[in-house]
Design a protein around this motif. Structure first.
Motif, PDB file in Angstrom:
ATOM      1  N   PHE A 121     -12.066  30.798  62.526  1.00 57.75           N
ATOM      2  CA  PHE A 121     -11.274  29.608  62.828  1.00 57.75           C
ATOM      3  C   PHE A 121     -11.374  28.641  61.656  1.00 57.75           C
ATOM      4  O   PHE A 121     -12.426  28.531  61.029  1.00 57.75           O
ATOM      5  N   VAL A 147     -12.411  21.226  60.624  1.00 62.36           N
ATOM      6  CA  VAL A 147     -11.833  19.989  60.097  1.00 62.36           C
ATOM      7  C   VAL A 147     -12.140  19.817  58.620  1.00 62.36           C
ATOM      8  O   VAL A 147     -11.481  19.037  57.936  1.00 62.36           O
ATOM      9  N   LEU A 196     -15.191  23.192  65.840  1.00 57.79           N
ATOM     10  CA  LEU A 196     -14.368  22.973  64.650  1.00 57.79           C
ATOM     11  C   LEU A 196     -14.904  21.867  63.741  1.00 57.79           C
ATOM     12  O   LEU A 196     -14.221  21.411  62.838  1.00 57.79           O
ATOM     13  N   ALA A 217      -6.885  27.878  71.389  1.00 56.50           N
ATOM     14  CA  ALA A 217      -6.819  27.262  70.055  1.00 56.50           C
ATOM     15  C   ALA A 217      -5.506  27.603  69.366  1.00 56.50           C
ATOM     16  O   ALA A 217      -4.872  26.737  68.752  1.00 56.50           O
ATOM     17  N   GLU A 218      -5.103  28.862  69.466  1.00 52.47           N
ATOM     18  CA  GLU A 218      -3.831  29.256  68.854  1.00 52.47           C
ATOM     19  C   GLU A 218      -2.684  28.455  69.451  1.00 52.47           C
ATOM     20  O   GLU A 218      -1.808  27.962  68.740  1.00 52.47           O
ATOM     21  N   ILE A 250       0.813  21.417  68.944  1.00 54.79           N
ATOM     22  CA  ILE A 250       0.811  20.209  68.126  1.00 54.79           C
ATOM     23  C   ILE A 250       1.957  20.259  67.125  1.00 54.79           C
ATOM     24  O   ILE A 250       2.652  19.261  66.904  1.00 54.79           O
ATOM     25  N   ASN A 273       4.076  17.575  52.679  1.00 50.99           N
ATOM     26  CA  ASN A 273       2.841  17.259  53.389  1.00 50.99           C
ATOM     27  C   ASN A 273       2.796  17.976  54.732  1.00 50.99           C
ATOM     28  O   ASN A 273       1.759  18.472  55.160  1.00 50.99           O
ATOM     29  N   LEU A 274       3.941  18.049  55.404  1.00 53.83           N
ATOM     30  CA  LEU A 274       3.984  18.708  56.709  1.00 53.83           C
ATOM     31  C   LEU A 274       3.739  20.205  56.553  1.00 53.83           C
ATOM     32  O   LEU A 274       3.103  20.822  57.402  1.00 53.83           O
ATOM     33  N   ARG A 329       1.795  21.547  54.370  1.00 54.03           N
ATOM     34  CA  ARG A 329       0.355  21.720  54.181  1.00 54.03           C
ATOM     35  C   ARG A 329      -0.390  21.621  55.517  1.00 54.03           C
ATOM     36  O   ARG A 329      -1.351  22.328  55.772  1.00 54.03           O
ATOM     37  N   ILE A 330       0.075  20.708  56.384  1.00 55.15           N
ATOM     38  CA  ILE A 330      -0.549  20.569  57.703  1.00 55.15           C
ATOM     39  C   ILE A 330      -0.382  21.860  58.500  1.00 55.15           C
ATOM     40  O   ILE A 330      -1.312  22.356  59.112  1.00 55.15           O
ATOM     41  N   ARG A 358      -2.849  24.395  57.519  1.00 54.79           N
ATOM     42  CA  ARG A 358      -4.221  24.178  57.981  1.00 54.79           C
ATOM     43  C   ARG A 358      -4.358  24.470  59.475  1.00 54.79           C
ATOM     44  O   ARG A 358      -5.448  24.749  59.947  1.00 54.79           O
ATOM     45  N   VAL A 359      -3.257  24.364  60.218  1.00 54.58           N
ATOM     46  CA  VAL A 359      -3.332  24.490  61.674  1.00 54.58           C
ATOM     47  C   VAL A 359      -2.947  25.881  62.169  1.00 54.58           C
ATOM     48  O   VAL A 359      -3.449  26.368  63.172  1.00 54.58           O
TER      49      VAL A 359
END
Lengths: 344, 344
Positions: free
Chosen positions: A133, A136, A221, A242-243, A249, A273-274, A276-277, A280-281
């Motif tokens: 996983f 943060v 996390l 989590a998935e 989100i 930027n979105l 990249r988010i 990460r998610v």
């Protein structure tokens, strides 16, 4: 690493988007990762699945007949279809023609086939599925095991998961001093259900496990733990939750961000930027789970895997092969887990 | 609803930010929610905690001595401190001076105190803590229980959780036909650990539970289920994980969105949209869990609750009181769960 290329057998027929997406990810992996790919499945279906059949020259096709469907009971289906793609892939490892198997098909069938064809590492009672996983901390991940192989566990199973997870964290994830936690409902050693209480004691007593204590749901996390052990029921619920949360989100972001004129403008400005988010998610960036405890490298990918997930699963398999995780688990496990006998 | 105001006893001394944040949330609740507030705790500490002591005229202060600290073993601490704030608050309900208790203190102590002072609803073996989670559907939530009261469960406990959850969903959350699921690792009835297999059968056979089948981890937040039952170990891990994931995602947003000039500009433009996202994700908007199965309305808030969480917890308690959830669970439970006897 290594002078020889890792040879990865891929179950071309397994998964919701097989064979097309599996073949696509496999071809990209062959081109970019410096691995030999053996695509196991129906040769005609494999060839028909790609708009660029010329790229198949980069991989070897190994014929198989049929696949295990998601609704089938694994053991009986595997026996009824000895030439099913997952069986043939495992056989390639058994014969030394491949170093690892990647499959996005029926995960129960992949586990059963690996147990039947390859067997367990000596000293391990039950193999576990480990999933990596994100945390943060941007450059730190955490290995959770078991995420679904064993729904009813005895304490010694979780103790073995902790030993295997420690080795994996050290030699594949590159964590020099892994911090191992036990998933539990409180920090104190007195907290937990009957299983957790007994595992806490066993891990505290085991010198091969760098056990730092209980990890609560909120700690998973946080980056405070490198390995978290749990039974496969809790782990599977967590993995799927989590998935889904990651996807939820992203969906909320997609719904809420572009609301109104300012929303549309801001979202456009934030495009990079979105992205990249999302990286990460999103679980697709992570490739799959590793089956630990069987006598072979087996990566179990998500049933919904598309080409990028297959590519990442091959990379995960390659890392496990290059870092000789199997030999290290075997050696480390025997060294630490074998009971001392008189005269030795 | 209701001609009389709900009377809510608040444990002013419980929680990481007690008494200041608890008092602040309580005063706001008294002013805005149309409830009577009884603030239970050390009168001097309560008065000293607020910059506007004149606002305390809106609430009644009920003196108590001491509180149960987070590290204390609940049962012995409750017996040693009969005048502790949580005990006094429960006593107010027992004497009919209050309709409900809200506490952000030691949750084990709140549960034990409620059991000792109020007892269980007849027919219920074990109370459960229910938590309301947001789902991906903006106006739909899901009740998960148990999230921590019972770590080792027998099948009949989960069956009772399902009956209570159904009533709560209908009469407090306003769901006309609740869909009840069993948290499990697969959709098929044959999936699961020993507990899940037995509960699946029990729920299928129980006419009082609108059971629609297994809910996997990925289904919890989908909006497909109104109530999901699980044992308190899994539920507690999930609750804490979900809270942390929400916070983690907000942290990732805060880190990644303002990166670069475009990021700073876009984030500024999106300020209102981002606030709405925070409201949908953040657990502080939800107030706390309801203890179901004890003979009183008890809301257990997060230990880290600040004023907005306390305010929302009071609103939750008020809704439970106004909608007579206790009487309805009692009546419904007796109606449906009492074994049929001859001659009745």
């Amino acid at each position: 690493m290594g002078l020889t290329q890792a040879r990865i057998a891929i179950d071309a027929m397994g998964g919701d988007y097989a064979p097309a997406e599996v073949v696509s990810g496999a071809i990209r992996a062959a081109a970019e990762l410096g691995v030999e790919i053996l695509l196991v499945g129906d040769p005609e279906a494999i060839r028909a699945s790609t708009p660029h059949p010329e790229n198949l020259s980069q991989v070897e096709i190994v014929p198989a007949e049929g696949t295990i469907e998601m609704h089938e009971e694994p053991l009986s289906a595997l026996r009824r279809k000895p030439q099913a793609s997952i069986n043939v892939a495992m056989e390639l490892v058994k014969q030394g023609r491949a170093d690892a198997v990647v499959s996005a098909g029926h995960s129960g069938a992949a586990m059963a086939s690996s147990l039947l064809r390859l067997g367990r590492i000596k000293g391990i009672d039950r193999p576990a599925i480990g999933a990596v996983f994100p945390t943060v901390m941007a450059d730190k991940s955490v290995l959770i095991l078991d995420v679904g192989a064993n729904v009813d566990c005895r304490p010694k199973f979780l103790e073995q998961f902790a030993v295997m997870g420690t080795v994996y964290s050290q030699y594949v994830l590159g964590v020099q001093e892994p911090r191992v936690g036990l998933l539990n409902i409180g920090e104190e050693p007195s907290k937990g259900n009957d299983l957790a209480l007994r595992v806490h004691q066993a891990l505290s007593d085991n010198p091969a496990v760098p056990f730092v204590g209980n990890a609560e749901g909120r700690d998973i996390l946080s980056g405070d733990f490198d390995v978290v052990v749990c039974d496969g029921f809790v782990g599977n619920v967590l993995l799927k939750f989590a998935e889904a949360v990651g996807e939820s989100i992203l969906q909320i972001l997609r719904e809420e961000l572009p609301q109104g004129v300012r929303g549309k403008l801001g979202t456009l400005v934030l495009k990079n930027n979105l992205r990249r988010i999302k990286q990460r998610v999103d679980h697709a960036e992570h490739g799959g789970g590793l089956l630990l405890g069987v006598a072979g490298i087996v990566v179990i990918s998500h049933g919904s895997s598309q080409a990028p997930s297959i590519f990442n699963a091959v990379r995960l398999a390659k890392e496990a092969v290059d870092n000789r995780v199997l030999e290290r688990i075997r050696a480390q496990y025997q060294k630490v887990a074998a009971p001392a006998t008189d005269g030795e």
